[in-house]
Design a protein around this motif. Structure first.
Motif, PDB file in Angstrom:
ATOM      1  N   HIS B  49     -26.015  10.277  17.444  1.00 19.47           N
ATOM      2  CA  HIS B  49     -25.796  11.380  16.951  1.00 19.47           C
ATOM      3  C   HIS B  49     -26.947  12.407  16.702  1.00 19.47           C
ATOM      4  CE1 HIS B  49     -21.923  12.655  13.920  1.00 19.47           C
ATOM      5  NE2 HIS B  49     -21.846  13.501  15.208  1.00 19.47           N
ATOM      6  N   ALA B  50     -26.494  13.576  17.232  1.00 20.09           N
ATOM      7  CA  ALA B  50     -27.922  14.538  17.133  1.00 20.09           C
ATOM      8  C   ALA B  50     -27.407  16.119  17.909  1.00 20.09           C
ATOM      9  CB  ALA B  50     -28.870  14.308  17.767  1.00 20.09           C
ATOM     10  N   MET B  51     -27.900  16.716  17.184  1.00 22.39           N
ATOM     11  CA  MET B  51     -26.965  18.512  17.360  1.00 22.39           C
ATOM     12  C   MET B  51     -28.415  18.833  18.491  1.00 22.39           C
ATOM     13  SD  MET B  51     -24.639  19.530  15.495  1.00 22.39           S
ATOM     14  CE  MET B  51     -25.022  21.128  16.113  1.00 22.39           C
ATOM     15  N   ILE B  52     -28.304  19.206  19.295  1.00 25.82           N
ATOM     16  CA  ILE B  52     -28.548  19.326  20.564  1.00 25.82           C
ATOM     17  C   ILE B  52     -29.439  21.122  20.316  1.00 25.82           C
ATOM     18  CG2 ILE B  52     -29.514  19.490  23.415  1.00 25.82           C
ATOM     19  CD1 ILE B  52     -27.066  17.223  24.235  1.00 25.82           C
ATOM     20  N   ARG B  53     -30.535  21.162  19.621  1.00 23.81           N
ATOM     21  CA  ARG B  53     -31.061  22.748  19.739  1.00 23.81           C
ATOM     22  C   ARG B  53     -31.653  23.042  21.217  1.00 23.81           C
ATOM     23  NH1 ARG B  53     -27.833  23.247  15.190  1.00 23.81           N
ATOM     24  NH2 ARG B  53     -28.280  22.434  13.711  1.00 23.81           N
ATOM     25  N   GLY B  54     -32.424  22.465  21.649  1.00 21.48           N
ATOM     26  CA  GLY B  54     -32.647  22.980  22.944  1.00 21.48           C
ATOM     27  C   GLY B  54     -33.039  22.565  23.927  1.00 21.48           C
ATOM     28  N   ILE B  55     -33.416  22.686  24.894  1.00 17.03           N
ATOM     29  CA  ILE B  55     -33.768  21.495  26.483  1.00 17.03           C
ATOM     30  C   ILE B  55     -34.767  22.303  27.277  1.00 17.03           C
ATOM     31  CG2 ILE B  55     -32.896  20.257  28.516  1.00 17.03           C
ATOM     32  CD1 ILE B  55     -30.502  19.146  27.036  1.00 17.03           C
ATOM     33  N   ASN B  56     -35.911  21.946  27.357  1.00 19.42           N
ATOM     34  CA  ASN B  56     -37.423  22.382  27.966  1.00 19.42           C
ATOM     35  C   ASN B  56     -36.741  21.482  29.636  1.00 19.42           C
ATOM     36  OD1 ASN B  56     -39.239  23.907  29.752  1.00 19.42           O
ATOM     37  ND2 ASN B  56     -40.121  24.188  27.799  1.00 19.42           N
ATOM     38  N   THR B  57     -37.155  22.049  30.443  1.00 20.02           N
ATOM     39  CA  THR B  57     -36.733  21.400  31.963  1.00 20.02           C
ATOM     40  C   THR B  57     -38.232  21.818  32.145  1.00 20.02           C
ATOM     41  OG1 THR B  57     -35.507  22.584  33.270  1.00 20.02           O
ATOM     42  CG2 THR B  57     -33.872  20.797  31.827  1.00 20.02           C
ATOM     43  N   ALA B  58     -38.927  22.425  32.386  1.00 17.21           N
ATOM     44  CA  ALA B  58     -40.216  22.939  32.819  1.00 17.21           C
ATOM     45  C   ALA B  58     -40.788  22.548  33.478  1.00 17.21           C
ATOM     46  CB  ALA B  58     -40.770  24.182  32.052  1.00 17.21           C
ATOM     47  N   ARG B  59     -41.795  21.369  32.230  1.00 17.47           N
ATOM     48  CA  ARG B  59     -41.944  20.288  32.393  1.00 17.47           C
ATOM     49  C   ARG B  59     -41.753  19.461  34.236  1.00 17.47           C
ATOM     50  NH1 ARG B  59     -44.168  17.578  28.449  1.00 17.47           N
ATOM     51  NH2 ARG B  59     -46.023  15.938  29.810  1.00 17.47           N
ATOM     52  N   ALA B  60     -40.246  18.880  33.789  1.00 18.08           N
ATOM     53  CA  ALA B  60     -39.844  17.946  34.638  1.00 18.08           C
ATOM     54  C   ALA B  60     -39.544  18.858  35.519  1.00 18.08           C
ATOM     55  CB  ALA B  60     -38.608  17.488  34.256  1.00 18.08           C
ATOM     56  N   GLU B  61     -39.345  19.877  35.795  1.00 19.68           N
ATOM     57  CA  GLU B  61     -39.223  20.775  36.902  1.00 19.68           C
ATOM     58  C   GLU B  61     -40.763  20.958  38.212  1.00 19.68           C
ATOM     59  OE1 GLU B  61     -36.369  24.304  36.672  1.00 19.68           O
ATOM     60  OE2 GLU B  61     -36.050  23.203  35.292  1.00 19.68           O
ATOM     61  N   ALA B  62     -41.139  21.223  37.298  1.00 21.15           N
ATOM     62  CA  ALA B  62     -42.954  21.314  38.012  1.00 21.15           C
ATOM     63  C   ALA B  62     -43.335  19.602  38.028  1.00 21.15           C
ATOM     64  CB  ALA B  62     -43.939  22.138  36.523  1.00 21.15           C
ATOM     65  N   LEU B  63     -42.899  18.675  38.397  1.00 20.72           N
ATOM     66  CA  LEU B  63     -43.460  17.516  38.837  1.00 20.72           C
ATOM     67  C   LEU B  63     -42.829  17.330  40.808  1.00 20.72           C
ATOM     68  CD1 LEU B  63     -44.793  14.647  38.834  1.00 20.72           C
ATOM     69  CD2 LEU B  63     -41.891  13.871  38.225  1.00 20.72           C
ATOM     70  N   PRO B  64     -44.306  17.226  41.173  1.00 19.64           N
ATOM     71  CA  PRO B  64     -44.272  17.131  42.335  1.00 19.64           C
ATOM     72  C   PRO B  64     -42.921  16.468  43.367  1.00 19.64           C
ATOM     73  CG  PRO B  64     -46.222  17.504  41.880  1.00 19.64           C
ATOM     74  CD  PRO B  64     -45.440  17.110  40.770  1.00 19.64           C
ATOM     75  N   GLY B  65     -42.009  17.106  43.967  1.00 16.13           N
ATOM     76  CA  GLY B  65     -41.176  15.828  44.188  1.00 16.13           C
ATOM     77  C   GLY B  65     -39.632  16.361  43.569  1.00 16.13           C
ATOM     78  N   VAL B  66     -39.428  17.068  42.465  1.00 15.31           N
ATOM     79  CA  VAL B  66     -38.569  17.368  41.876  1.00 15.31           C
ATOM     80  C   VAL B  66     -37.843  18.191  42.144  1.00 15.31           C
ATOM     81  CG1 VAL B  66     -37.565  18.232  39.531  1.00 15.31           C
ATOM     82  CG2 VAL B  66     -39.097  16.446  39.859  1.00 15.31           C
ATOM     83  N   LYS B  67     -36.931  18.312  42.950  1.00 14.22           N
ATOM     84  CA  LYS B  67     -35.568  19.011  44.142  1.00 14.22           C
ATOM     85  C   LYS B  67     -34.981  19.564  42.990  1.00 14.22           C
ATOM     86  CE  LYS B  67     -38.173  18.103  47.048  1.00 14.22           C
ATOM     87  NZ  LYS B  67     -38.821  19.115  47.742  1.00 14.22           N
ATOM     88  N   ALA B  68     -33.744  18.998  41.703  1.00 16.60           N
ATOM     89  CA  ALA B  68     -33.120  20.435  40.762  1.00 16.60           C
ATOM     90  C   ALA B  68     -33.186  19.484  39.552  1.00 16.60           C
ATOM     91  CB  ALA B  68     -31.982  19.375  41.659  1.00 16.60           C
ATOM     92  N   VAL B  69     -32.732  19.985  38.280  1.00 18.66           N
ATOM     93  CA  VAL B  69     -32.710  19.524  37.387  1.00 18.66           C
ATOM     94  C   VAL B  69     -31.014  20.325  36.606  1.00 18.66           C
ATOM     95  CG1 VAL B  69     -33.380  18.927  34.722  1.00 18.66           C
ATOM     96  CG2 VAL B  69     -35.158  19.239  37.024  1.00 18.66           C
ATOM     97  N   VAL B  70     -30.585  19.734  35.900  1.00 18.48           N
ATOM     98  CA  VAL B  70     -29.288  20.507  35.539  1.00 18.48           C
ATOM     99  C   VAL B  70     -29.055  19.556  34.686  1.00 18.48           C
ATOM    100  CG1 VAL B  70     -27.841  20.834  37.364  1.00 18.48           C
ATOM    101  CG2 VAL B  70     -27.339  18.773  36.539  1.00 18.48           C
TER     102      VAL B  70
END
Lengths: 159, 750
Positions: B49-70
């Motif tokens: 049980h937790a509020m989601i205050r923010g999601i930062n996907t920048a590091r994941a998107e920068a990983l070679p081989g990553v094509k999309a994040v939703v």
């Protein structure tokens, strides 16, 4: 790290493939070799849907590392029928409706065949304990056990 | 069993999809792959049980081989103040279930998804996503969630004017329950608990999705309804239904849980963003943590009767776990619990309770087993107190045609008492019982009954005659347990041809008309109805063609044994024209032959079942073993007896697991503690005996073949039947499930 080269035998055919050191046989069968008859129900050796034989021994292919099958012989559900001639267990499973959704069926058949090769005259209890590693959620096991027992009787009669 | 002289209906034919399934060739959801395909993975909440205050996907998107994040912001939002229903599902909850929006509501709740060139890279990328959580106190069990000071999951939910975890209330009422209890000579009131159990299908959820640059999406997935997949994905992604083609893979078990989706909209959005086909497959652990199960429950049932056993009043209060979002199957216990009986005064109330668990999904007769467990155990105590045989008590109070049920209907041609009599007359019920066969082992026998509504609804079929005079039948229903075999039998019977000449297929959403879910015990009922009507239309066409060839009136042609024949001597003397003859002449005599029907079917009368079970309790180890099980049910007509028996046998064994071993266990941090098949103990082959089905065939007058739904009623009685048998063995009653060895030992020690 570069991939490992593995030479093995699958269903009597020589096969070569490249794999990572930590890949399972199941992963290679399904995702490298296109042999999707073995199913992944759990990946932890609890459901038996990925059952194969390794040098004649029944194993969960999700628990065997792919490099371990170098120089060894494995058989999968794809090797059970001979051409268009079904194995007696496969035929009996159809005749006695021993499957519903069918996802556990390949593993159950591979396991049942391994049983009958060791014990051509199993009791109901033998069948139930041998197949205790193959989860089926649809059938309640009744028709599976009957089909294995009847196949055993037929095969003894034919032998 | 049935006097009807059928050639194919009732035959144990080999299923059309059988050879593929015994050779490993059948294509289940995870078996598909596509050129250029990449892999999707889900990041799940580590907090219950937790509020989601923010999601930062920048590091994941920068990983070679990553094509999309939703993340949730890519999914269509359904604001909390406005309900949008798709069938029984509220899209406000579905959109928050496939991806946490404001809050993570359970440990394992999806918060983001990644697609990458390999599964390993996708998993690695998930770890690089930074989620800022504000952890909140969690609540897991019903009794804690309904306390006044419980952590509140949703501040927009109100019960009796106050913020509450009770999301909804359902009331069924008949007569005056207080007046009824006032007339009673005896009243028994007991409280019960059950644990959540998972549907336990062996095939984890999986899909492959391809979105193209023109905005079209093709979804290959296994579900209990490709039209549900299309509609729900459309709502959650904003892609119009006409641009989504949902192709039903073979389904490796669903039991209700695949009547909703988890992965498909995520895969669509990942495919759209990446421009690549995306495959997603859940692990078993994800299946346990993130999907299903059915509700755990807390119930109180009170039944009042006269000395002669006439029940005068019944009251039930049922609290059901919904999981993190509203929507437990209240209708099951509230509507089904007292439905087998003719009781003048009934009050049945259900409460939908949210807590920090995965959102429940339908499971075979959703909710009904929970209610029947309580009611049928109280019935057993009532019979014991009144010294009446428990089956006689049921017969004395049986609902009959014309009885008004508390859930609102006046019953039509129901056959509950036939199921009770079938068990009363079965040798199992009167077999001698060796109560203490060995030291430390005691045996007992129990009975229970059950009810399920059965559903009808929308179905479509197309029957085509091939140019060489054979037949293809297409329906819109995923086949979970052999329904194609039943359809082949029906079509063969009507056309009077060998069943092997008929191919039965399941159409995708672009190739067959709308068909509602495979669920509610409706598929054989509804698809046999639309296939019958389609085939009758085809037969009409065949008769017209023969009439044209013979130059006689179509009314003067009959169809029998696979050929058109003159109706009688007055029609003229012509040799019969077979399906092959007429197919060969089709183009010159009016064109292709085929017909389809799209229909909202009606007339699915409810299903009843009565079971008897023999158990053995090892008092040293606390193990309860089922030794013998007999299950009677009226199925109207068994189009293919093997698959009807299979439904009964499978449903009973699921019930055995529910009664004796299966349960969701949580640790103090609100995490599921047994998310594997090793620790979540479903029945294995050596746990159970043969299950004897007693298949009654009393035709449903509202169906062309007399079919009554069969799939769900078998899971309703086992919980109580086994409890009653354990009581018979031990002389002690259990009021909570599962009756697992630790509980049995504790009860024996206590």
């Amino acid at each position: 790290m570069s991939k490992l080269h593995v030479t093995t035998s699958i269903n009597g055919e020589p096969v070569e493939f490249l794999c990572e050191a930590d890949q399972s046989v199941l992963d290679v069968l399904r995702n490298t070799l296109g042999l999707t008859g073995s199913k992944e129900g759990c990946g932890t050796g609890d459901c038996g849907a990925c059952s194969i034989t390794l040098d004649g021994r029944l194993v969960c292919s999700c628990l065997v590392l792919a490099p371990e099958i170098e120089g060894r012989q494995i058989t999968t559900i794809e090797g059970m029928a001979q051409g268009d001639h079904l194995h007696p267990l496969q035929q009996k499973f159809l005749e006695m409706a021993a499957l519903q959704c069918g996802i556990c069926t390949p593993g159950v058949l591979v396991a049942a065949k391994a049983l009958l090769e060791r014990n051509p005259d199993p009791s109901e209890t033998d069948v139930r304990y041998w197949l205790a590693g193959n989860l089926c959620r649809c059938t309640g096991y009744d028709k599976i056990v009957r089909a294995v027992l009847e196949t055993a009787a037929d095969m003894r009669g034919a032998a | 069993m049935n006097a009807i002289d059928n050639k194919w209906i009732g035959r144990r034919t080999i299923r059309p999809d059988g050879a593929d399934k015994v050779t490993g060739r059948a294509g289940y959801a995870a078996d598909n792959s596509m050129p250029g395909m990449i892999w999707g993975k889900v990041l799940r909440s580590p907090h219950p049980h937790a509020m989601i205050r923010g999601i930062n996907t920048a590091r994941a998107e920068a990983l070679p081989g990553v094509k999309a994040v939703v993340t949730a912001k890519d999914i269509v939002d359904f604001p909390l103040d406005k309900s949008v229903m798709l069938g029984i599902q509220d899209m406000r909850w579905m959109c928050r279930n496939v991806m946490a929006r404001e809050k993570a509501l359970f440990h394992g709740h999806p918060v983001a998804a990644v697609a990458a060139t390999t599964e390993e890279i996708a998993a690695e990328a998930c770890k690089l996503i930074e989620v800022e959580y504000e952890v909140l106190p969690h609540v897991i069990e019903i009794e804690d969630a309904i306390m006044a000071d419980a952590p509140i999951l949703h501040d927009f939910l109100r019960h009796e004017g106050k913020p509450s975890n009770i999301a909804a209330t359902m009331v069924n009422k008949l007569g005056d329950v207080d007046a009824g209890f006032a007339e009673a000579d005896i009243i028994i009131e007991r409280s019960f608990k059950t644990r959540p159990v998972h549907q336990g299908y062996i095939e984890p959820h999986a899909c492959t999705v391809s979105c193209t640059a023109d905005g079209k999406a093709t979804i290959w997935s296994s579900s209990q309804g490709q039209f549900m997949v299309r509609a729900m994905t459309s709502l959650l992604t904003g892609i119009p239904q006409s641009n989504i083609r949902a192709i039903p893979a073979e389904i490796g078990g669903g039991f209700g849980a695949k009547t909703i989706i988890y992965l498909e909209p995520l895969a669509v959005l990942l495919s759209k963003k990446s421009g690549r086909p995306v495959k997603m497959v859940m692990s078993r652990e994800e299946v346990f943590r993130g999907t299903g199960p059915t509700s755990g429950s807390m119930s109180t049932v009170k039944i009042g009767a006269k000395k002669d056993g006439t029940i005068v009043a019944a009251q039930g209060t049922f609290y059901l776990q919904a999981g993190g979002l509203p929507g437990s199957p209240l209708r099951g216990p509230v509507g089904c619990s007292f439905a087998p009986y003719d009781i003048p005064n009934v009050l049945s109330v259900g409460y939908d309770v949210v807590s920090n668990r995965s959102k429940v999904a339908a499971y075979r007769a959703p909710g009904a087993p929970l209610g029947a467990y309580a009611t049928e155990c109280v019935m057993d105590e009532l019979a014991e107190a009144l010294k009446i045989d428990p089956l006689e008590l049921r017969l004395k109070n049986t609902a009959r045609p014309g009885t008004k049920a508390a859930y609102g209907v006046v019953f039509g041609s129901i056959t509950f008492e036939d199921t009770v009599k079938a068990i009363r007359n079965h040798p199992h019920y009167s077999a001698p019982l060796d109560r203490a066969p060995a030291k430390g082992v005691v045996r007992g026998r129990g009975v229970a009954s059950g009810f399920w509504f059965n559903a009808a609804g929308e179905s479509s079929a197309q029957v085509n005659i091939t140019e060489d005079g054979n037949v293809t039948v297409t329906t819109g229903h995923p086949d979970v347990g052999g329904s194609r075999a039943s359809i082949a039998n029906v079509t063969a019977e009507l056309l009077g041809i060998e069943h092997k000449r008929i191919s039965v297929l399941i159409g995708d959403t672009a190739s067959i008309g709308f068909s509602n879910l495979t669920g509610g015990s409706r598929v054989t009922f509804a698809s046999a109805m639309v296939v019958t009507q389609s085939t009758e239309k085809v037969i009409g066409q065949l008769k017209e063609r023969a009439a044209r060839i013979w130059k006689i009136d179509p009314e003067a042609v009959v169809w029998s044994d696979g050929a058109a024949r003159p109706a009688g001597a007055n029609a003229g003397q012509f040799p019969p024209l077979t399906l092959k003859d007429l197919a060969a002449k089709a183009n010159e005599m009016g064109g292709p032959i085929g017909a389809g029907i799209q229909l909202t079917t009606v007339g699915a009368d409810p299903g009843f079942a009565t079971h008897v079970v023999g158990v053995e309790v090892d008092v040293e180890l606390g193990i309860v073993r089922v030794l013998r099980y007999t299950a009677a049910q009226d199925v109207g007509r068994a189009l293919h007896p093997d698959y009807v028996e299979g439904q009964i046998q499978g449903g009973v064994v699921q019930g055995i697991g529910w009664a004796l071993a299966e349960e969701y266990l949580f640790d103090k941090q609100g995490r599921l503690d047994n998310a594997s098949f090793l620790d979540y103990r479903m029945p294995v082959c050596s746990d159970v005996p043969m299950i004897e089905p007693v298949v009654l065939e009393i035709p449903n007058p509202k169906h062309p073949q007399g079919v009554r739904g069969a799939g769900e009623a078998p899971i309703v009685p086992p919980l109580a039947a086994i409890s009653n048998a354990v009581h018979d063995a031990l002389g002690k009653r259990f009021y909570s499930l599962p009756m697992s060895p630790p509980k049995v030992l504790a009860a024996l020690d206590g």
